[in-house]
Write a protein that holds these residues in place. Structure first.
Motif, PDB file in Angstrom:
ATOM      1  N   SER A   1      15.330   3.836  -4.207  1.00  0.00           N
ATOM      2  CA  SER A   1      16.055   3.994  -2.942  1.00  0.00           C
ATOM      3  C   SER A   1      15.154   4.585  -1.877  1.00  0.00           C
ATOM      4  CB  SER A   1      17.282   4.887  -3.146  1.00  0.00           C
ATOM      5  OG  SER A   1      18.193   4.308  -4.055  1.00  0.00           O
ATOM      6  N   HIS A   2      14.340   5.554  -2.274  1.00  0.00           N
ATOM      7  CA  HIS A   2      13.389   6.192  -1.350  1.00  0.00           C
ATOM      8  C   HIS A   2      12.388   5.174  -0.803  1.00  0.00           C
ATOM      9  CE1 HIS A   2      10.248   8.883   0.124  1.00  0.00           C
ATOM     10  NE2 HIS A   2       9.405   8.291  -0.715  1.00  0.00           N
ATOM     11  N   VAL A   3      11.803   4.381  -1.691  1.00  0.00           N
ATOM     12  CA  VAL A   3      10.802   3.402  -1.259  1.00  0.00           C
ATOM     13  C   VAL A   3      11.432   2.335  -0.368  1.00  0.00           C
ATOM     14  CG1 VAL A   3       9.174   1.624  -2.027  1.00  0.00           C
ATOM     15  CG2 VAL A   3       9.307   3.796  -3.242  1.00  0.00           C
ATOM     16  N   ALA A   4      12.604   1.863  -0.734  1.00  0.00           N
ATOM     17  CA  ALA A   4      13.284   0.838   0.067  1.00  0.00           C
ATOM     18  C   ALA A   4      13.550   1.342   1.477  1.00  0.00           C
ATOM     19  CB  ALA A   4      14.586   0.421  -0.607  1.00  0.00           C
ATOM     20  N   GLN A   5      13.992   2.592   1.581  1.00  0.00           N
ATOM     21  CA  GLN A   5      14.260   3.171   2.901  1.00  0.00           C
ATOM     22  C   GLN A   5      12.968   3.367   3.679  1.00  0.00           C
ATOM     23  OE1 GLN A   5      16.330   6.944   2.801  1.00  0.00           O
ATOM     24  NE2 GLN A   5      17.179   6.630   4.847  1.00  0.00           N
ATOM     25  N   LEU A   6      11.932   3.835   2.999  1.00  0.00           N
ATOM     26  CA  LEU A   6      10.644   4.075   3.638  1.00  0.00           C
ATOM     27  C   LEU A   6      10.051   2.774   4.188  1.00  0.00           C
ATOM     28  CD1 LEU A   6       8.738   6.543   4.060  1.00  0.00           C
ATOM     29  CD2 LEU A   6       7.543   5.830   1.980  1.00  0.00           C
TER      30      LEU A   6
ATOM     31  N   ASP B   1       0.831  -1.206   0.000  1.00  0.00           N
ATOM     32  CA  ASP B   1       0.000   0.000   0.000  1.00  0.00           C
ATOM     33  C   ASP B   1       0.867   1.259   0.000  1.00  0.00           C
ATOM     34  OD1 ASP B   1      -2.341  -1.465  -0.023  1.00  0.00           O
ATOM     35  OD2 ASP B   1      -2.642  -1.366   2.153  1.00  0.00           O
ATOM     36  N   VAL B   2       1.947   1.231   0.775  1.00  0.00           N
ATOM     37  CA  VAL B   2       2.879   2.367   0.801  1.00  0.00           C
ATOM     38  C   VAL B   2       3.551   2.519  -0.566  1.00  0.00           C
ATOM     39  CG1 VAL B   2       5.012   3.256   1.810  1.00  0.00           C
ATOM     40  CG2 VAL B   2       3.283   2.187   3.280  1.00  0.00           C
ATOM     41  N   TYR B   3       3.971   1.434  -1.139  1.00  0.00           N
ATOM     42  CA  TYR B   3       4.582   1.431  -2.470  1.00  0.00           C
ATOM     43  C   TYR B   3       3.630   2.069  -3.483  1.00  0.00           C
ATOM     44  CZ  TYR B   3       7.265  -0.830  -6.350  1.00  0.00           C
ATOM     45  OH  TYR B   3       8.019  -1.114  -7.465  1.00  0.00           O
ATOM     46  N   LEU B   4       2.382   1.651  -3.447  1.00  0.00           N
ATOM     47  CA  LEU B   4       1.359   2.190  -4.356  1.00  0.00           C
ATOM     48  C   LEU B   4       1.204   3.692  -4.168  1.00  0.00           C
ATOM     49  CD1 LEU B   4      -0.950   1.668  -6.412  1.00  0.00           C
ATOM     50  CD2 LEU B   4      -2.439   1.199  -4.458  1.00  0.00           C
ATOM     51  N   ARG B   5       1.160   4.118  -2.922  1.00  0.00           N
ATOM     52  CA  ARG B   5       1.001   5.545  -2.617  1.00  0.00           C
ATOM     53  C   ARG B   5       2.187   6.354  -3.128  1.00  0.00           C
ATOM     54  NH1 ARG B   5       1.733   6.278   3.325  1.00  0.00           N
ATOM     55  NH2 ARG B   5       3.891   6.694   2.717  1.00  0.00           N
ATOM     56  N   GLU B   6       3.381   5.862  -2.867  1.00  0.00           N
ATOM     57  CA  GLU B   6       4.579   6.590  -3.297  1.00  0.00           C
ATOM     58  C   GLU B   6       4.725   6.587  -4.817  1.00  0.00           C
ATOM     59  OE1 GLU B   6       6.687   8.393  -1.241  1.00  0.00           O
ATOM     60  OE2 GLU B   6       4.983   7.985   0.089  1.00  0.00           O
ATOM     61  N   LEU B   7       4.323   5.503  -5.451  1.00  0.00           N
ATOM     62  CA  LEU B   7       4.363   5.431  -6.910  1.00  0.00           C
ATOM     63  C   LEU B   7       3.478   6.517  -7.513  1.00  0.00           C
ATOM     64  CD1 LEU B   7       5.364   3.773  -9.406  1.00  0.00           C
ATOM     65  CD2 LEU B   7       3.275   2.407  -9.171  1.00  0.00           C
TER      66      LEU B   7
ATOM     67  N   THR C   1       7.538  12.572 -12.014  1.00  0.00           N
ATOM     68  CA  THR C   1       8.565  11.752 -12.658  1.00  0.00           C
ATOM     69  C   THR C   1       7.861  10.634 -13.416  1.00  0.00           C
ATOM     70  OG1 THR C   1      10.119  12.189 -10.858  1.00  0.00           O
ATOM     71  CG2 THR C   1      10.606  10.305 -12.275  1.00  0.00           C
ATOM     72  N   ASN C   2       8.235  10.436 -14.671  1.00  0.00           N
ATOM     73  CA  ASN C   2       7.571   9.430 -15.498  1.00  0.00           C
ATOM     74  C   ASN C   2       8.005   8.029 -15.080  1.00  0.00           C
ATOM     75  OD1 ASN C   2       6.131   8.157 -17.529  1.00  0.00           O
ATOM     76  ND2 ASN C   2       7.730   8.475 -19.057  1.00  0.00           N
ATOM     77  N   LEU C   3       7.205   7.392 -14.227  1.00  0.00           N
ATOM     78  CA  LEU C   3       7.526   6.056 -13.725  1.00  0.00           C
ATOM     79  C   LEU C   3       6.683   4.967 -14.375  1.00  0.00           C
ATOM     80  CD1 LEU C   3       7.814   6.826  -9.893  1.00  0.00           C
ATOM     81  CD2 LEU C   3       9.698   6.461 -11.503  1.00  0.00           C
ATOM     82  N   THR C   4       5.401   5.246 -14.601  1.00  0.00           N
ATOM     83  CA  THR C   4       4.506   4.233 -15.155  1.00  0.00           C
ATOM     84  C   THR C   4       3.322   4.895 -15.849  1.00  0.00           C
ATOM     85  OG1 THR C   4       3.006   2.394 -14.613  1.00  0.00           O
ATOM     86  CG2 THR C   4       3.316   4.059 -12.918  1.00  0.00           C
ATOM     87  N   ALA C   5       2.855   4.251 -16.922  1.00  0.00           N
ATOM     88  CA  ALA C   5       1.651   4.718 -17.606  1.00  0.00           C
ATOM     89  C   ALA C   5       0.396   4.147 -16.951  1.00  0.00           C
ATOM     90  CB  ALA C   5       1.708   4.323 -19.078  1.00  0.00           C
ATOM     91  N   ILE C   6       0.593   3.134 -16.129  1.00  0.00           N
ATOM     92  CA  ILE C   6      -0.528   2.505 -15.415  1.00  0.00           C
ATOM     93  C   ILE C   6      -0.651   3.179 -14.053  1.00  0.00           C
ATOM     94  CG2 ILE C   6      -1.389   0.349 -14.409  1.00  0.00           C
ATOM     95  CD1 ILE C   6       0.225  -1.131 -16.569  1.00  0.00           C
ATOM     96  N   THR C   7      -1.766   3.847 -13.804  1.00  0.00           N
ATOM     97  CA  THR C   7      -1.898   4.639 -12.579  1.00  0.00           C
ATOM     98  C   THR C   7      -3.101   4.258 -11.715  1.00  0.00           C
ATOM     99  OG1 THR C   7      -3.088   6.341 -13.843  1.00  0.00           O
ATOM    100  CG2 THR C   7      -0.705   6.636 -13.568  1.00  0.00           C
ATOM    101  N   ALA C   8      -4.140   3.642 -12.290  1.00  0.00           N
ATOM    102  CA  ALA C   8      -5.308   3.249 -11.496  1.00  0.00           C
ATOM    103  C   ALA C   8      -4.882   2.210 -10.463  1.00  0.00           C
ATOM    104  CB  ALA C   8      -6.400   2.685 -12.391  1.00  0.00           C
ATOM    105  N   PRO C   9      -5.221   2.411  -9.181  1.00  0.00           N
ATOM    106  CA  PRO C   9      -4.730   1.508  -8.125  1.00  0.00           C
ATOM    107  C   PRO C   9      -4.972   0.031  -8.394  1.00  0.00           C
ATOM    108  CG  PRO C   9      -5.727   3.444  -7.148  1.00  0.00           C
ATOM    109  CD  PRO C   9      -5.984   3.548  -8.623  1.00  0.00           C
TER     110      PRO C   9
END
Length: 236
Positions: free
Chosen positions: A107-112, A23-29, A36-44
């Motif tokens: 790195s941010h997500v791993a630390q979080l 859930d945290v990963y999803l939120r941060e994504l 930042t262009n990370l993914t074209a898929i955004t719907a949870p």
């Protein structure tokens, strides 16, 4: 619940803490994707199935056991490597991407999530890391999703695998065709086609496959060639 789908589809059981981490990963994504262009898929719900569940499908081809050294090449926003690390904290995961902003996100997500131990985020091109002594021929499992066609992709992956290890390429409907095209690359780079495993994701019609390549002999030192060459001049 998508984590119940993971159990049903792939036998992956998540603890409540691991489900919270996703859930945290999803939120941060979603937060980082706004700038930042990370993914074209955004719907949870789509992220949970097409990114998280798809990543966990790797266990259909390779069981994850504690101590396994795994590297995800061209990981982007962390798929499939980071979901596997969350679900199987005992593995050592290296995430590699050529885009600095994506590596900063990982790195941010791993630390979080408190999983910085046993995870390494590397900013590098695949052609470069394949010649770094601490990475070359060092991994039990080498992963990639949607990076390049198989004849080119194998030149990125096989140099990183130890003899006796495996590479897993996540592919769509062209999986079998690409495997045929990769016969020469396999012979040159020290690989052997192991299996092509079909993956079924709930609610997804498109074909998904895991192409499993066994590392059967050492990759010649000339490979991978200089950046860009595996794509422009594949071994075919």
């Amino acid at each position: 619940m998508w984590n119940e789908a993971a159990t049903h589809a792939f036998g992956v059981t998540l603890t409540p803490e691991q489900a919270d981490s996703f859930d945290v990963y999803l939120r941060e994504l979603a937060a980082w994707n706004s700038h930042t262009n990370l993914t074209a898929i955004t719907a949870p719900d789509e992220v949970r199935v097409r990114h998280f569940l798809d990543s966990l499908s790797i266990v259909q081809a390779v069981p994850m056991r504690p101590g396994l050294r795994v590297i995800d090449v061209g990981t982007g926003a962390g798929f499939p490597g980071l979901p596997l690390k969350i679900a199987y904290p005992g593995i050592h995961m290296t995430l590699v991407d050529a885009t600095g902003k994506k590596v900063a996100f990982l790195s941010h997500v791993a630390q979080l999530l408190g999983i910085s131990q046993g995870i390494e985020c590397v900013h590098a091109r695949a052609e470069e890391i394949g010649h770094v002594p601490e990475h070359r021929a060092s991994y039990d499992v080498v992963l990639a999703r949607a990076v390049a066609r198989l004849p080119s992709l194998l030149e990125y992956l096989l140099p990183l695998a130890k003899v006796g290890g495996v590479c897993v390429a996540m592919k769509g409907k062209t999986a079998h065709e690409e495997a045929v095209d990769a016969k020469k690359a396999l012979a040159v780079l020290g690989g052997k086609l192991g299996a092509i495993v079909e993956v079924t994701l709930p609610g997804v019609d498109e074909a998904h496959y895991l192409v499993v390549i066994e590392k059967v002999k050492h990759t010649p030192n000339d490979y991978p060639r200089k950046p860009g060459t595996p794509t422009t001049k594949p071994i075919i």
